[in-house]
Structure formats: C-alpha cells, structure tokens
Design an enzyme around this catalytic site. Structure first.
Site, mmCIF file in Angstrom:
data_model
loop_
_atom_site.group_PDB
_atom_site.id
_atom_site.type_symbol
_atom_site.label_atom_id
_atom_site.label_comp_id
_atom_site.label_asym_id
_atom_site.label_seq_id
_atom_site.Cartn_x
_atom_site.Cartn_y
_atom_site.Cartn_z
ATOM 1 N N HIS A 1 16.201 41.682 83.531
ATOM 2 C CA HIS A 1 17.594 41.286 83.354
ATOM 3 C C HIS A 1 18.520 41.744 84.474
ATOM 4 O O HIS A 1 19.690 41.359 84.503
ATOM 5 C CB HIS A 1 18.118 41.787 81.993
ATOM 6 C CG HIS A 1 19.120 40.860 81.368
ATOM 7 N ND1 HIS A 1 19.577 41.017 80.083
ATOM 8 C CD2 HIS A 1 19.755 39.752 81.836
ATOM 9 C CE1 HIS A 1 20.449 40.062 79.802
ATOM 10 N NE2 HIS A 1 20.577 39.279 80.845
ATOM 11 N N ASP B 1 21.459 39.896 73.762
ATOM 12 C CA ASP B 1 20.569 40.984 74.152
ATOM 13 C C ASP B 1 20.467 41.997 73.015
ATOM 14 O O ASP B 1 21.408 42.174 72.241
ATOM 15 C CB ASP B 1 21.152 41.680 75.397
ATOM 16 C CG ASP B 1 20.119 42.395 76.244
ATOM 17 O OD1 ASP B 1 19.177 42.974 75.663
ATOM 18 O OD2 ASP B 1 20.264 42.395 77.480
ATOM 19 N N HIS C 1 20.114 45.044 73.939
ATOM 20 C CA HIS C 1 20.684 46.189 74.641
ATOM 21 C C HIS C 1 21.996 45.803 75.321
ATOM 22 O O HIS C 1 22.204 44.643 75.687
ATOM 23 C CB HIS C 1 19.698 46.700 75.703
ATOM 24 C CG HIS C 1 18.314 46.933 75.179
ATOM 25 N ND1 HIS C 1 17.367 45.930 75.150
ATOM 26 C CD2 HIS C 1 17.732 48.039 74.657
ATOM 27 C CE1 HIS C 1 16.249 46.412 74.625
ATOM 28 N NE2 HIS C 1 16.441 47.676 74.317
ATOM 29 N N ASP D 1 22.932 46.985 78.237
ATOM 30 C CA ASP D 1 22.688 46.956 79.689
ATOM 31 C C ASP D 1 23.898 47.453 80.468
ATOM 32 O O ASP D 1 24.262 46.912 81.512
ATOM 33 C CB ASP D 1 22.310 45.543 80.160
ATOM 34 C CG ASP D 1 20.915 45.139 79.697
ATOM 35 O OD1 ASP D 1 20.216 45.992 79.122
ATOM 36 O OD2 ASP D 1 20.524 43.980 79.912
ATOM 37 N N HIS E 1 17.308 47.361 85.237
ATOM 38 C CA HIS E 1 17.502 46.282 84.254
ATOM 39 C C HIS E 1 18.369 46.736 83.078
ATOM 40 O O HIS E 1 18.785 45.908 82.264
ATOM 41 C CB HIS E 1 16.163 45.703 83.770
ATOM 42 C CG HIS E 1 15.432 46.522 82.763
ATOM 43 N ND1 HIS E 1 14.533 45.970 81.859
ATOM 44 C CD2 HIS E 1 15.436 47.854 82.508
ATOM 45 C CE1 HIS E 1 14.031 46.934 81.096
ATOM 46 N NE2 HIS E 1 14.552 48.068 81.471
ATOM 47 N N ASP F 1 18.534 37.545 77.049
ATOM 48 C CA ASP F 1 17.355 38.396 77.133
ATOM 49 C C ASP F 1 16.481 38.053 75.927
ATOM 50 O O ASP F 1 16.974 38.019 74.791
ATOM 51 C CB ASP F 1 17.789 39.866 77.091
ATOM 52 C CG ASP F 1 16.650 40.846 77.292
ATOM 53 O OD1 ASP F 1 15.569 40.641 76.698
ATOM 54 O OD2 ASP F 1 16.838 41.845 78.020
ATOM 55 N N ASP G 1 14.593 39.664 74.237
ATOM 56 C CA ASP G 1 14.561 40.648 73.149
ATOM 57 C C ASP G 1 15.784 40.559 72.242
ATOM 58 O O ASP G 1 15.916 41.350 71.294
ATOM 59 C CB ASP G 1 14.348 42.069 73.669
ATOM 60 C CG ASP G 1 15.506 42.630 74.487
ATOM 61 O OD1 ASP G 1 16.657 42.179 74.304
ATOM 62 O OD2 ASP G 1 15.257 43.542 75.295
ATOM 63 N N GLU H 1 13.406 38.392 80.852
ATOM 64 C CA GLU H 1 12.585 39.407 80.184
ATOM 65 C C GLU H 1 11.412 38.863 79.363
ATOM 66 O O GLU H 1 10.956 39.505 78.426
ATOM 67 C CB GLU H 1 13.447 40.324 79.315
ATOM 68 C CG GLU H 1 14.486 41.135 80.080
ATOM 69 C CD GLU H 1 13.908 42.335 80.835
ATOM 70 O OE1 GLU H 1 12.685 42.573 80.714
ATOM 71 O OE2 GLU H 1 14.671 43.032 81.535
#
Length: 292
Positions: free
Chosen positions: A88, A115, A117, A119, A132, A219, A221, A264
């Site tokens: 990412h 996402d 996360h 980030d 990332h 992303d 995830d 990702e």
C-alpha cells in the site's frame, strides 16, 4: 512492489489480477483498457533496507515518483487511472499523481481509503519501520520529505476531504496522529452499528462536498480474511463480500470516481486465486458493473 512490508509476495498481485481476466472483464463492461504493464521496481534481495525506521525509503520513493508521473499522464489524457499493487505504499504515488492533476486544473480531490489499518505511522512512531504503514500519513504531509513532497508540494489532500473506512487495527502512537489529522474515520464498529450503506452515504457526502471528484484506494485486507485470505496483514472482523460490493457499487453510482487503486494481494498466501478474483469483482463494480 513489496518493499513496504516484511512479508514477500504482494509484488505478484498485479499478475494475479491479470490472471483473473481483469482486463477482459473491463473491456466487456465497455471500458477502453490500455495496460501499461508493471513499473520496474528493485527487489529486496539486491540491496540493504537502509534506515530501520523507514525500510527501503529511497527505492519506494523512486517507484512512487515514477507511478505519480504515469498516473498524472493517464488522467490528463482523459483516462481513469487503475493502479494494481503491490503493497500500500504505492498509494503515495497514485494520490500524488492525482493531486497534481487536480491542482493543475485548480480543482480539489477527495479520497476514500478502504483498509483494516490507518496506515498513518511515521518513521518516528512506526513499530516495524515498514513504509506500507505510512502512506496515509505521507499524503497528509507527515513523514519523510521523499514521500510527502512528490511534485514539491504538501499535503497532497486536505483532511476534510479524506475518509478512512473499515479500520480495525491501529498502533498505539499512530492513534494519536489519526485523531490529530482531522480525517473522518469509520471503523468496523461504525459499519456493524450503522450498516455499510449508511456509512457509505456519509463517506461519499464528505469526499464529494466541495471537491471535483475523488480517488479510491482499497487494501484487500479491508475485507475479512475469509473472503480475501491472500493478504500480508489479515485482521479478523472485516467487511464481508456483499458489504464490499455494495461499497463499490455506491462509488460507481456517484459518477465522480477519478481513479481506483487495489493493493496488498499476496498470491503466495492465497487459496486458488480467491483474493484476486474477489478484487477483480470489486474493481468491476467500482467501474459500473450492475446486477441488472
């Protein structure tokens, strides 16, 4: 590119998406597809990672500058950039290119960030030193100048035009920066309580208010690992398949999406290319595929 994470394999994500016939499906949807191929990125085995607080920073910044130029050229030629990752950290390049394109036209850009996360780490607070985990911070002007000042301006976006969706894992010190930044964050708790439709309605109202369009970066995830097992940093309790599909369908309904990025996907960790197949379906929905 997989320089931004400790776990190898996401550099093969674009190949997995092409293998799932993404280009052909987009063409069937009526898109005029021009595939520019992969950007040439150094592989980790050939060089030391350098600063442990921001591993491979020089190489990542170089790749992001290259990507930013390509995205800028694609958008200015009247196309909708579709960027396939890769970890990412590439979002720094994609958003920089789009932000510069809008800046040249004296327009404002919004951003939807899907996402698990935030980030939003910086080298000073990152527990791992993996870049990332830093792109959102860089886009907002926090972190290494190599990332924040592509095209020599920062921040790339104003926080009131940025929305994070699906967040469920944030580092302790990162949490402070997330709150300080002023961006709107919808965690999985918000999605559970309000439903993805309600969350997307508010998120889209934010990124389309006083802007001339918005970019999307997703992303893999963001989804629960059940639906996308082939990701480097899976976190239980993510969006399910239909929630993610509805989010993309609502993005398409606005007719204001200026670019899309999918990151990702790690084929090494995947099961029968399931994650790439789901990713392809999400891209198609964002580009206008409908049930009827």
């Amino acid at each position: 590119m997989d320089l931004g994470a400790d776990r190898r394999g996401v550099d093969m994500g674009p190949s997995a998406l092409r293998y799932s016939n993404l280009n052909e499906h987009l063409t069937e949807l009526g898109c005029d597809v021009k595939d520019h191929g992969d950007i040439d990125v150094m592989i980790p085995e050939t060089q030391h990672y350098g600063d442990p607080h921001a591993k491979y920073l020089k190489e990542i910044a170089e790749a992001c500058r290259h990507l930013a130029e390509m995205v800028l050229d694609a958008y200015e030629s009247g196309r909708t950039p579709l960027v396939l990752g890769g970890d990412h950290s590439i979002a720094v390049g994609t958003v920089s290119g789009m932000s510069e394109a809008f800046r040249r036209q004296k327009k404002k850009l919004g951003l939807l960030w899907f996402d698990a996360h935030a980030d939003m780490n910086t080298p000073e607070i990152s527990p791992s030193g993996n870049v990332h985990g830093m792109p959102m911070a860089s886009i907002l002007g926090y972190g290494p100048r190599e990332l924040t000042h592509i095209f020599d301006f920062s921040p790339k976006l104003q926080p009131e035009h940025v929305v994070l969706i699906g967040i469920r894992e944030v580092d302790k010190e990162e949490r402070v920066l997330v709150k300080k930044s002023g961006v709107r964050v919808f965690t999985m708790k918000d999605i559970d309580r309000r439903g993805i439709g309600n969350v997307m309605d508010e998120a889209l109202s934010i990124v389309t208010a006083n802007t001339d369009g918005f970019s999307v970066t997703l992303d893999a995830d963001f989804l629960d690992p059940f639906d996308t097992p082939g990701v480097a940093t899976p976190v239980r309790g993510g969006a399910d398949y239909r929630e993610a599909q509805l989010a993309m369908e609502l993005v398409a309904d606005t007719k204001k999406m200026a670019s899309f990025e999918l990151t990702e996907i790690n084929p090494i960790l995947d099961v029968h290319n399931k994650t790439a197949n789901v990713g392809t379906e999400l891209v198609l929905s964002a580009f206008g595929k409908q049930i009827l």
